[in-house]
Design a protein around this motif. Structure first.
Motif, mmCIF file in Angstrom:
data_model
loop_
_atom_site.group_PDB
_atom_site.id
_atom_site.type_symbol
_atom_site.label_atom_id
_atom_site.label_comp_id
_atom_site.label_asym_id
_atom_site.label_seq_id
_atom_site.Cartn_x
_atom_site.Cartn_y
_atom_site.Cartn_z
ATOM 1 N N LEU A 179 0.834 -1.205 0.000
ATOM 2 C CA LEU A 179 0.000 0.000 0.000
ATOM 3 C C LEU A 179 0.871 1.260 0.000
ATOM 4 O O LEU A 179 0.552 2.250 -0.664
ATOM 5 C CB LEU A 179 -0.933 -0.015 1.214
ATOM 6 N N VAL A 180 1.971 1.204 0.724
ATOM 7 C CA VAL A 180 2.899 2.343 0.738
ATOM 8 C C VAL A 180 3.444 2.589 -0.673
ATOM 9 O O VAL A 180 3.490 3.717 -1.164
ATOM 10 C CB VAL A 180 4.066 2.093 1.732
ATOM 11 N N LEU A 181 3.814 1.496 -1.350
ATOM 12 C CA LEU A 181 4.341 1.636 -2.710
ATOM 13 C C LEU A 181 3.286 2.186 -3.653
ATOM 14 O O LEU A 181 3.555 3.073 -4.465
ATOM 15 C CB LEU A 181 4.810 0.275 -3.242
ATOM 16 N N LEU A 182 2.069 1.655 -3.544
ATOM 17 C CA LEU A 182 0.989 2.133 -4.418
ATOM 18 C C LEU A 182 0.757 3.625 -4.192
ATOM 19 O O LEU A 182 0.618 4.400 -5.149
ATOM 20 C CB LEU A 182 -0.293 1.345 -4.134
ATOM 21 N N THR A 183 0.755 4.034 -2.922
ATOM 22 C CA THR A 183 0.567 5.447 -2.597
ATOM 23 C C THR A 183 1.711 6.289 -3.169
ATOM 24 O O THR A 183 1.474 7.315 -3.811
ATOM 25 C CB THR A 183 0.495 5.634 -1.062
ATOM 26 N N SER A 184 2.950 5.828 -2.951
ATOM 27 C CA SER A 184 4.096 6.599 -3.460
ATOM 28 C C SER A 184 4.046 6.699 -4.977
ATOM 29 O O SER A 184 4.298 7.764 -5.552
ATOM 30 C CB SER A 184 5.412 5.939 -3.070
ATOM 31 N N LEU A 185 3.717 5.604 -5.627
ATOM 32 C CA LEU A 185 3.646 5.599 -7.088
ATOM 33 C C LEU A 185 2.614 6.611 -7.568
ATOM 34 O O LEU A 185 2.859 7.372 -8.518
ATOM 35 C CB LEU A 185 3.302 4.182 -7.581
ATOM 36 N N THR A 186 1.465 6.654 -6.905
ATOM 37 C CA THR A 186 0.408 7.581 -7.306
ATOM 38 C C THR A 186 0.846 9.027 -7.090
ATOM 39 O O THR A 186 0.613 9.889 -7.941
ATOM 40 C CB THR A 186 -0.879 7.292 -6.515
ATOM 41 N N VAL A 187 1.493 9.296 -5.955
ATOM 42 C CA VAL A 187 1.973 10.653 -5.684
ATOM 43 C C VAL A 187 3.043 11.046 -6.709
ATOM 44 O O VAL A 187 3.040 12.149 -7.257
ATOM 45 C CB VAL A 187 2.540 10.755 -4.249
ATOM 46 N N TRP A 188 3.937 10.105 -6.980
ATOM 47 C CA TRP A 188 4.999 10.321 -7.976
ATOM 48 C C TRP A 188 4.384 10.708 -9.313
ATOM 49 O O TRP A 188 4.849 11.613 -9.997
ATOM 50 C CB TRP A 188 5.796 9.024 -8.095
ATOM 51 N N LYS A 189 3.303 10.003 -9.672
ATOM 52 C CA LYS A 189 2.686 10.237 -10.972
ATOM 53 C C LYS A 189 1.940 11.560 -11.040
ATOM 54 O O LYS A 189 1.791 12.144 -12.113
ATOM 55 C CB LYS A 189 1.718 9.096 -11.298
ATOM 56 N N SER A 190 1.424 12.045 -9.899
ATOM 57 C CA SER A 190 0.638 13.280 -9.965
ATOM 58 C C SER A 190 1.430 14.503 -9.524
ATOM 59 O O SER A 190 0.920 15.617 -9.553
ATOM 60 C CB SER A 190 -0.639 13.145 -9.137
ATOM 61 N N LEU A 191 2.693 14.310 -9.155
ATOM 62 C CA LEU A 191 3.510 15.417 -8.649
ATOM 63 C C LEU A 191 3.562 16.596 -9.623
ATOM 64 O O LEU A 191 3.303 17.739 -9.247
ATOM 65 C CB LEU A 191 4.930 14.918 -8.328
ATOM 66 N N GLY A 192 3.889 16.306 -10.887
ATOM 67 C CA GLY A 192 4.046 17.378 -11.865
ATOM 68 C C GLY A 192 2.782 18.205 -11.998
ATOM 69 O O GLY A 192 2.822 19.441 -12.046
#
Lengths: 316, 272
Positions: A179-192
């Motif tokens: 779940l931590v990875l999924l969350t980080s991946l999503t944040v990474w993807k929406s950062l820009g």
């Protein structure tokens, strides 16, 4: 945010209204006909493939339809009742809420932090902005595949950890790490995306307030905390709503990164619906899940809107 | 802290952030150029070997050419649909007075909040009923119009002074003519922004193409990549070569039109 709801509804006289003075009608007939022709193609597509499906889904959620048989046996609210007693729903709801909270908080913090750093006349501003935006234009499938192998037990990350003498965990085999990875991946993807929103907001802020604060002896942190953050509330509201919509609709990233596992650890609502409807053929049940989600999203957005108070001012 | 130190600190933090953002991409490219043995042992994110043949191998192992074609056809159809249908509707909402205009627009806004998977099941059975499974029609027609584009263009149109259209109307130009001759040429930046958004959306879309395609023949690049992953999950070098191929077009479009895209986001996010 804002999309203003008063469309170009200016009441200023159109050139032909001078003529129209002869027949005092509320709408110009020719104008209405033209408008109908202009609006029709898009509205037909949206009505058939969005509006009708919503209504149809409401009906299907009251049946035990299996997806292919010609009959849809009516079962009343049985799907919703069963759903309320389904541990998988409560698991999925819990997972989705944690996910949504993580993505909202981290999304706001990271987006604002990077935007504040970029909101200065520094060299390479456009370069950084473009770089931070790259993940946003990457497809979910590609991003999730790369992350999945980066965090494979024998992948790059654990290889690095091994070098410094740490035994890396089986990231995707543990529900919390997953779940931590999924969350980080999503944040990474929406950062820009978030950075661009905050940057635009920062540029729209009146400089006079900051000058006044500086004269009053406010330090950098004080200025950020007491002026910038409150003034950026409409943007934060938008970022959070966006995060809620993304997480409550999330499917692609989960499908590829974890498939909902391990043991339901990342089975967000979208994945739960997909499994029930398209894997198990429980279309009636699946639409009931979808509808429950819709009400949740509407409810949460409404509460958010009320709470932030920004809705009223922007939706004139 | 002097201004100079402050700027240096800014750069340090931004660079550290950039590394986190970029490492997955570097690793993807690096891995795609390694031998299979290297992929399990290497801890470098910069390429140390250059096995370009991995790309040829991946290209031959799955019908990537066909996936590309399908994605391109689908994206072209959707972009064209958005440009025409969204623009027409947006213009009507921005400039015409007609009954129920405002309620209709609010209805459109409300549609934005509806999760895709609420509509996906009935839309799927509808499309199946039309016999459109595994066809371009099934991939394109349901997405010919979208609410986001209507809102984006309406905002833009509403910001253009009406005097120009008034002048054209007085000179005897029809309403449709005014739209085509005055509004469309004035709105090129907005159209370009929408085209890029729509292209990226279509190129990266997953759930709908996953549902309406069954045969390998009709798969789009994202679906093809996901199934390629299922078969080549242990050959990371080929898998990453495939992933690079699936990502590249969107990256190129982004790099070429970055400015328009970013302005578009600012435009939808913050107009009062």
């Amino acid at each position: 945010m804002t999309v203003t709801t008063t469309p170009g509804g200016r009441t200023r006289p159109a050139p032909d209204q001078a003529r129209g003075g002869l027949r005092p009608r509320r709408y110009d007939r020719e104008e209405v006909v033209t408008a109908a022709l202009f609006v029709a193609p898009a509205l037909v597509v949206l009505a058939v493939f969005v509006l009708y499906p919503i209504v149809s889904a409401a009906r299907t959620s009251l049946t035990s339809w299996n997806g292919y048989s010609p009959t849809k046996p009516f079962v009343g609210l049985a799907n919703y009742v069963a759903l309320a007693h389904d541990p998988a729903l409560w698991n999925s709801l819990g997972v989705t809420l944690l996910y949504a909270a993580g993505v909202s908080v981290l999304g706001v913090v990271s987006g604002l932090a990077v935007a504040l750093l970029l909101d200065a006349p520094i060299r390479g501003r456009g370069f950084y902005r473009g770089l931070y935006f790259l993940p946003t234009v990457t497809s979910s499938v590609a991003a999730a595949i790369v992350w999945r192998y980066l965090f494979d037990p024998s992948g790059y990350v654990n290889g690095l950890l091994e070098r410094v003498g740490v035994a890396g965990p089986d990231w995707l085999g543990n529900r919390w790490w997953a779940l931590v990875l999924l969350t980080s991946l999503t944040v990474w993807k929406s950062l820009g995306f978030n950075v661009v929103l905050y940057l635009t907001g920062l540029q729209a802020l009146p400089t006079s307030v900051f000058e006044a604060a500086q004269l009053d002896g406010a330090g950098t942190w004080q200025r950020i905390r007491l002026i910038t953050v409150p003034l950026l509330r409409p943007i934060t509201f938008f970022v959070v709503v966006q995060a809620l919509i993304t997480t409550f609709q999330s499917f692609d990233l989960v499908y590829v990164l974890t498939g909902g596992g391990p043991r339901g650890g990342t089975e967000v609502l979208g994945m739960f619906m997909y499994r029930e409807a398209f894997r198990l053929g429980h279309f009636g049940y699946g639409t009931a899940i979808a509808f429950t989600t819709l009400f949740l999203v509407l409810g949460v957005t409404l509460v958010q809107w009320r709470a932030s108070g920004s809705g009223r001012s922007s939706l004139r | 802290m002097s201004r100079r130190t402050a700027t240096l600190a800014r750069h340090a933090v931004l660079l550290a952030g950039s590394v986190t953002v970029v490492v997955p991409f570097l690793w993807m490219v690096t891995t795609s150029l390694q031998t299979r043995a290297q992929t399990y042992t290497s801890t470098s994110v910069l390429p140390t070997s250059w096995h370009w043949e991995n790309y040829a191998h991946a290209w031959a192992a799955a019908p990537f050419g066909r996936y590309y074609l399908n994605s391109l056809v689908m994206a072209a159809g959707i972009v064209l649909g958005h440009l025409v249908l969204d623009a027409l509707a947006a213009y009507a909402f921005a400039r015409f007075r007609f009954p129920a205009r405002d309620p209709l627009f609010v209805l459109l806004l409300a549609m934005l909040l509806v999760p895709t998977f609420v509509t996906v099941i009935p839309a799927y059975s509808l499309v199946a009923g039309f016999g459109w499974i595994d066809t371009y029609a099934g991939l394109i027609v349901p997405r010919l119009a979208d609410v986001f584009g209507i809102i984006l263009l309406r905002q833009y149109f509403a910001g253009i002074p009406q005097e120009l259209e008034d002048a054209a109307r007085i000179d005897g130009c029809s309403r449709a003519g005014t739209f085509v001759r005055i509004m469309v040429p004035l709105s090129t930046p907005a159209f370009a922004t929408l085209a890029i958004f729509s292209f990226l959306f279509a190129w990266n879309d997953f759930l709908w193409p996953l549902l309406v395609t069954n045969s390998d023949e009709m798969r789009t690049i994202q679906i093809g990549l996901a199934s390629f992953e299922g078969r080549y999950g242990t050959s990371w070098n080929y898998l990453m070569a495939g992933t690079v191929m699936a990502t590249l077009p969107a990256m190129v479009v982004f790099m070429a039109f970055q400015r328009l895209l970013i302005r578009g986001i600012a435009m939808t996010g913050l107009k009062d």
